[in-house]
Write a protein that holds these residues in place. Sequence first.
Motif, PDB file in Angstrom:
ATOM      1  N   SER A 153      -4.015  12.881   5.879  1.00  0.00           N
ATOM      2  CA  SER A 153      -5.591  12.627   6.021  1.00  0.00           C
ATOM      3  C   SER A 153      -5.648  11.347   6.366  1.00  0.00           C
ATOM      4  N   VAL A 154      -6.507  11.170   7.546  1.00  0.00           N
ATOM      5  CA  VAL A 154      -6.581   9.875   8.374  1.00  0.00           C
ATOM      6  C   VAL A 154      -7.858   9.333   8.256  1.00  0.00           C
ATOM      7  N   THR A 155      -7.831   8.105   8.127  1.00  0.00           N
ATOM      8  CA  THR A 155      -9.258   7.221   8.058  1.00  0.00           C
ATOM      9  C   THR A 155      -9.201   6.414   9.191  1.00  0.00           C
ATOM     10  N   LEU A 156     -10.015   6.776  10.343  1.00  0.00           N
ATOM     11  CA  LEU A 156      -9.763   5.903  11.668  1.00  0.00           C
ATOM     12  C   LEU A 156     -10.804   5.034  11.714  1.00  0.00           C
ATOM     13  N   PHE A 157     -10.584   3.582  12.158  1.00  0.00           N
ATOM     14  CA  PHE A 157     -11.612   2.621  12.265  1.00  0.00           C
ATOM     15  C   PHE A 157     -11.469   1.531  13.312  1.00  0.00           C
ATOM     16  N   LEU A 158     -12.460   1.287  13.753  1.00  0.00           N
ATOM     17  CA  LEU A 158     -12.314   0.193  15.088  1.00  0.00           C
ATOM     18  C   LEU A 158     -11.988  -1.182  14.476  1.00  0.00           C
ATOM     19  N   VAL A 159     -11.010  -1.742  15.663  1.00  0.00           N
ATOM     20  CA  VAL A 159     -10.550  -3.132  15.177  1.00  0.00           C
ATOM     21  C   VAL A 159     -11.170  -4.015  16.495  1.00  0.00           C
ATOM     22  N   LYS A 160     -11.997  -5.182  16.358  1.00  0.00           N
ATOM     23  CA  LYS A 160     -12.705  -5.773  17.387  1.00  0.00           C
ATOM     24  C   LYS A 160     -11.905  -7.249  17.407  1.00  0.00           C
ATOM     25  N   ALA A 171     -13.098   8.877  20.045  1.00  0.00           N
ATOM     26  CA  ALA A 171     -14.452   8.753  20.747  1.00  0.00           C
ATOM     27  C   ALA A 171     -15.351   8.501  19.822  1.00  0.00           C
ATOM     28  N   ARG A 172     -15.664   9.185  18.837  1.00  0.00           N
ATOM     29  CA  ARG A 172     -16.721   9.034  17.789  1.00  0.00           C
ATOM     30  C   ARG A 172     -16.592   7.637  17.212  1.00  0.00           C
ATOM     31  N   VAL A 173     -15.546   7.332  16.888  1.00  0.00           N
ATOM     32  CA  VAL A 173     -15.389   5.778  16.330  1.00  0.00           C
ATOM     33  C   VAL A 173     -15.767   4.874  17.402  1.00  0.00           C
ATOM     34  N   PHE A 174     -15.481   4.805  18.569  1.00  0.00           N
ATOM     35  CA  PHE A 174     -15.927   3.924  19.696  1.00  0.00           C
ATOM     36  C   PHE A 174     -17.354   3.982  19.704  1.00  0.00           C
ATOM     37  N   LYS A 175     -17.946   5.075  19.703  1.00  0.00           N
ATOM     38  CA  LYS A 175     -19.315   5.382  20.035  1.00  0.00           C
ATOM     39  C   LYS A 175     -20.078   4.787  18.934  1.00  0.00           C
ATOM     40  N   GLU A 207     -15.295 -11.975  21.040  1.00  0.00           N
ATOM     41  CA  GLU A 207     -16.557 -11.411  21.636  1.00  0.00           C
ATOM     42  C   GLU A 207     -16.985 -10.196  21.114  1.00  0.00           C
ATOM     43  N   ALA A 208     -16.316 -10.000  20.029  1.00  0.00           N
ATOM     44  CA  ALA A 208     -16.552  -8.481  19.152  1.00  0.00           C
ATOM     45  C   ALA A 208     -16.386  -7.467  20.165  1.00  0.00           C
ATOM     46  N   LYS A 209     -15.421  -7.561  21.108  1.00  0.00           N
ATOM     47  CA  LYS A 209     -14.984  -6.444  21.738  1.00  0.00           C
ATOM     48  C   LYS A 209     -13.984  -5.477  21.072  1.00  0.00           C
ATOM     49  N   PRO A 210     -14.186  -4.347  21.483  1.00  0.00           N
ATOM     50  CA  PRO A 210     -12.939  -3.402  20.960  1.00  0.00           C
ATOM     51  C   PRO A 210     -11.517  -3.843  21.299  1.00  0.00           C
ATOM     52  N   ALA A 211     -10.683  -3.942  20.319  1.00  0.00           N
ATOM     53  CA  ALA A 211      -9.268  -4.460  20.409  1.00  0.00           C
ATOM     54  C   ALA A 211      -8.251  -3.355  20.403  1.00  0.00           C
ATOM     55  N   GLY A 212      -8.667  -2.587  19.593  1.00  0.00           N
ATOM     56  CA  GLY A 212      -7.620  -1.419  19.188  1.00  0.00           C
ATOM     57  C   GLY A 212      -8.348  -0.727  17.990  1.00  0.00           C
ATOM     58  N   MET A 213      -7.436   0.099  17.642  1.00  0.00           N
ATOM     59  CA  MET A 213      -7.694   1.245  16.438  1.00  0.00           C
ATOM     60  C   MET A 213      -7.042   0.883  15.290  1.00  0.00           C
ATOM     61  N   ALA A 214      -7.096   1.086  14.149  1.00  0.00           N
ATOM     62  CA  ALA A 214      -6.379   0.943  12.999  1.00  0.00           C
ATOM     63  C   ALA A 214      -6.543   2.413  11.935  1.00  0.00           C
ATOM     64  N   SER A 251       0.903  -1.026  -0.152  1.00  0.00           N
ATOM     65  CA  SER A 251      -0.055  -0.061   0.143  1.00  0.00           C
ATOM     66  C   SER A 251       0.958   1.213   0.022  1.00  0.00           C
ATOM     67  N   LYS A 252       0.529   2.097  -0.865  1.00  0.00           N
ATOM     68  CA  LYS A 252       1.265   3.399  -0.772  1.00  0.00           C
ATOM     69  C   LYS A 252       0.660   4.283   0.160  1.00  0.00           C
ATOM     70  N   ASP A 253      -0.299   4.178   0.796  1.00  0.00           N
ATOM     71  CA  ASP A 253      -0.798   4.684   1.931  1.00  0.00           C
ATOM     72  C   ASP A 253      -0.122   4.137   3.303  1.00  0.00           C
ATOM     73  N   ALA A 254       0.035   4.820   4.347  1.00  0.00           N
ATOM     74  CA  ALA A 254       0.482   4.688   5.547  1.00  0.00           C
ATOM     75  C   ALA A 254      -0.529   3.707   6.031  1.00  0.00           C
ATOM     76  N   ILE A 255      -0.080   2.579   7.014  1.00  0.00           N
ATOM     77  CA  ILE A 255      -1.328   1.601   7.776  1.00  0.00           C
ATOM     78  C   ILE A 255      -0.709   1.463   9.003  1.00  0.00           C
ATOM     79  N   ALA A 256      -1.565   1.794  10.205  1.00  0.00           N
ATOM     80  CA  ALA A 256      -1.123   1.248  11.373  1.00  0.00           C
ATOM     81  C   ALA A 256      -1.986   1.050  12.225  1.00  0.00           C
TER      82      ALA A 256
END
Length: 780
Positions: free
Chosen positions: A390-397, A364-368, A400-407, A311-316
Amino acid sequence: MRVTNGPALVIAEYGGLVLLTGAILALDITSPQGIDAWLLYLLPLALTFLLPGNRGPFYFCFLAAALLSIGHLLSQAGSSPQSDALNRLIGFSVMWLFVFVATRYSRSQLAFFSAESRRESAMRNLSAELTKRHDAERSQAVITDQLREAERGEAHAMTARLRVEEELLVSSTRLEGIVQSAMDAIISIDQEQRIILFNRAAEEMFLCTKDEVLGRPLDRFIPSRYRESHRSHISMFGQSGVSNRRMGALGVITGLRSNGEEFPIEAAISHTGATGEKIYTVILRDITERKSAEVALREAQDRFQDIFESSKDAIAYVSLDGSVVLANEAFAKLTGYSREELLSKTYGDLTPPEYRGIQAQEAARVFKTGEPVEYEKEFVQKGGSRVPVSVTLFLVKGSEAKPAGMAAIIRDITAQKRSEHLLQQSEARYRRLVEVSPDAILVHRDNRILLINRKGLELLGADDAFQILGRSPIDFIHPDLHEEARSRFRQLMEGEEEVSFLEQRFVRLDGTSVDVEVTVARFVDQEVPAVLAVVRDVTERKRMAERLQRTERIAELGTLASGMAHEIGTPMNVIMGRAEYLMNRTKEEPIKRGLQTIISQVERITRVMNQLLSFARRRTPERRAVDLKQVADNSLDIFEERFSRHNIHAELTCDKDIPPVHADVDQMNQVLINLVMNATHAMPEGGRLDIRLSANHDNVQLKVMDTGHGIPADTVPRIFDPFFTTKEFGKGTGLGLTVVKGIIDEHGGTITVESEEGKGTTFTVELPVYHHHEKDFAVD
């Protein structure tokens, strides 16, 4: 020498067991959860039965409980921690059951062997006594007592043996229940590797019954190509407890079902030798489905890894506390840190303080909502510099579908920001150019004016743009020219990019009219055709043209008057001088009156000539600081239409910081007009006209250069003579350059000419620079 006490005794008796237990603990900690390395504790547990004393197995079970807990807490992440804990609890229970059964069995065996020992001892004693029957000194009563004692010992031994066998049967029944209810296949083999135990799970795994396999070699469940190595490894394991597949720990092997199907097995092996004969027990788990899932998962991971790294875009990926867990190469390049360095960073470390608020808000908006968000921020690079992203932020579960982190997917928008900045600068620059333009600029779409600059408001006599915006451009065109204007607008809408309206007449808001020159061009505004109109007020230019014509006439008249004054003044002076001479000589009144009449008429003629000269000069010259560049610009504007008509390209070039000259502005205009007019006449078929201004010490140099037909070499010296002209009869008076020369001379300047037939002419004028200490004044 035998060690009898002290630390040496402890090391001798327990050192090997301690080292083995420590190695198993290390293996348990370093193995991922889900790999049952803790089963290896059964090996040292079995060895404790070989140590002196009967408390060793119990102490080791307590120790194993602690080590199982430590292994659970410190082992690497893998499968579910709850599953691992339950598995360890079951294993701990099996250990205690094994100790209990083995201890009871050992005690029963011990009692049995003790009874057998006492019986054998009694029998030996009895035999000895029988061989000594000849001993008369022994009484029959003693022999009888010994026989009775032997019988009692034999009865006691038989009773103990029966009790041991009963306890062994109960333990075996319990163990059989555990073995048969196990979900994993359990197979036990003897030293010859013949099967002696085969539970129900093994029957289901290998598709055969225990009756079909008991007493048969284990080889039948191993593919032929692996049988020799498996037999060798099991033998080595029995001898040393070590193999190259970590015997005793889980390992993957290949099994063979009764129908010939090969399948992957996860295996653990252990052995016991309490009775002198080694028994090997293998616990097997069919991992066919897991292997298929692992293959699919590996393929998906490989595809993901390819996408992730290419990917040419950075991913973390960051944990819930913001620590960077995973980053691709593009992210490392973006931040300037290596991947290893990034793993010690948090997302906040890479974010400038002023952006942390919006970052927390978006997270916080992503978690909510669980929905990804996109926003812009800056990253702090390793060297301290910043990069807009430019950042696209999304939740990683996780489980038990619980939040594990953010990507986050991050895109470097440096080029975009630079383009936006340049676009803003360009828009501001063009907006500024539109506002400061000396021409009126209007934009209209759908026959409605959308934009007008300050010069446009002045041209139409408006104080505010709202007086103009929204109205039709036809409203401001003179009624006589409406049809022509509509025709030209239609040409634009039908596809022509640019249409010249030439000269038009606009009507101001106060009803007065103004002469203008209009150029319009079509462009697309918000996907709709629009028209850009550039309007130039030519009222002053037309006035200047009229002044030019009048100046030409006056210049010709002045030159004529100057020539007449010279030609007439001399004979008039002679006549007046002779008349005055004769008048002084004669005494006759009639003659004196006649001579007086002659003198009066000569004076009258002189006065008329002076009045003519005064009229030609119009006014007294007024000298002040004059910008020759402005004078040249005005002169070129006057001739612009003529240049266009005669296909003449005119250009003005000027050095920086040209100082003003000390001159009369009207006379300078007359000089430029005459020189430009001569150049225009010299290029009837078109050509190039260059006007150049430069500073030359205390003078300003003006050059007027044309590419016309030139002047013959023998004519150049006479070019400034009155009434001399190279033009055809009736097309010139021969006074223009004479007037120019006279004006330049009056200003203390010089004018020279260089010309070559067929290559053009160059006039060079030098005028003194205006100094601040010089006062503006009028010259009589």
